[in-house]
Design a protein around this motif. Sequence first.
Motif, PDB file in Angstrom:
ATOM      1  N   LYS A 174       0.511  -1.096   0.046  1.00 19.32           N
ATOM      2  CA  LYS A 174      -0.642   0.214  -0.225  1.00 19.32           C
ATOM      3  C   LYS A 174       0.683   1.328  -0.333  1.00 19.32           C
ATOM      4  N   ASP A 229       2.153   1.778  -3.572  1.00 15.46           N
ATOM      5  CA  ASP A 229       0.853   1.991  -4.323  1.00 15.46           C
ATOM      6  C   ASP A 229       0.802   3.980  -3.813  1.00 15.46           C
ATOM      7  N   VAL A 230       0.960   3.908  -2.560  1.00 18.65           N
ATOM      8  CA  VAL A 230       0.794   6.158  -2.652  1.00 18.65           C
ATOM      9  C   VAL A 230       2.029   6.461  -3.316  1.00 18.65           C
ATOM     10  N   SER A 286       4.186   5.822  -5.739  1.00 14.13           N
ATOM     11  CA  SER A 286       3.684   5.573  -7.049  1.00 14.13           C
ATOM     12  C   SER A 286       2.333   6.825  -7.626  1.00 14.13           C
ATOM     13  N   GLN A 287       1.508   6.543  -7.043  1.00 15.99           N
ATOM     14  CA  GLN A 287       0.254   7.615  -6.837  1.00 15.99           C
ATOM     15  C   GLN A 287       0.537   9.460  -6.517  1.00 15.99           C
ATOM     16  N   VAL A 288       1.915   9.426  -5.579  1.00 21.52           N
ATOM     17  CA  VAL A 288       1.748  10.429  -5.585  1.00 21.52           C
ATOM     18  C   VAL A 288       2.789  11.079  -6.747  1.00 21.52           C
ATOM     19  N   ASN A 328       2.907  10.194  -9.539  1.00 25.80           N
ATOM     20  CA  ASN A 328       2.219  10.621 -11.101  1.00 25.80           C
ATOM     21  C   ASN A 328       1.911  11.802 -10.870  1.00 25.80           C
ATOM     22  N   LYS A 329       1.179  12.335  -9.461  1.00 28.61           N
ATOM     23  CA  LYS A 329       0.756  12.970  -9.217  1.00 28.61           C
ATOM     24  C   LYS A 329       1.372  14.339  -9.231  1.00 28.61           C
ATOM     25  N   GLU A 361       2.408  15.119 -13.757  1.00 31.87           N
ATOM     26  CA  GLU A 361       1.036  15.563 -14.269  1.00 31.87           C
ATOM     27  C   GLU A 361       1.258  17.204 -13.902  1.00 31.87           C
TER      28      GLU A 361
END
Length: 78
Positions: free
Chosen positions: A54, A57-58, A60-62, A64-65, A68
Amino acid sequence: MGNKAKGLLALLGLGALAYWKYKNSSPEDQQAVKDKINTAKDNLNKWGNDLKSKANDVASQVQNKVDEAKTKAEDSLS
């Protein structure tokens, strides 16, 4: 004697009592204790792996943000 020393002595005493009880128990009871310990260890390892997954995953999401936002900032400057 301080509270820490008393607590340590109590913990040591409980450990010695548990060891004595384990050594004087039947082989079936000893196996049951081993099985409980192994099950607890497996559950703890599974929980640790889930937590690590987890967290990755977090992260990786950060990332990606951030990528972006960086792309949007570069596009707005162009």
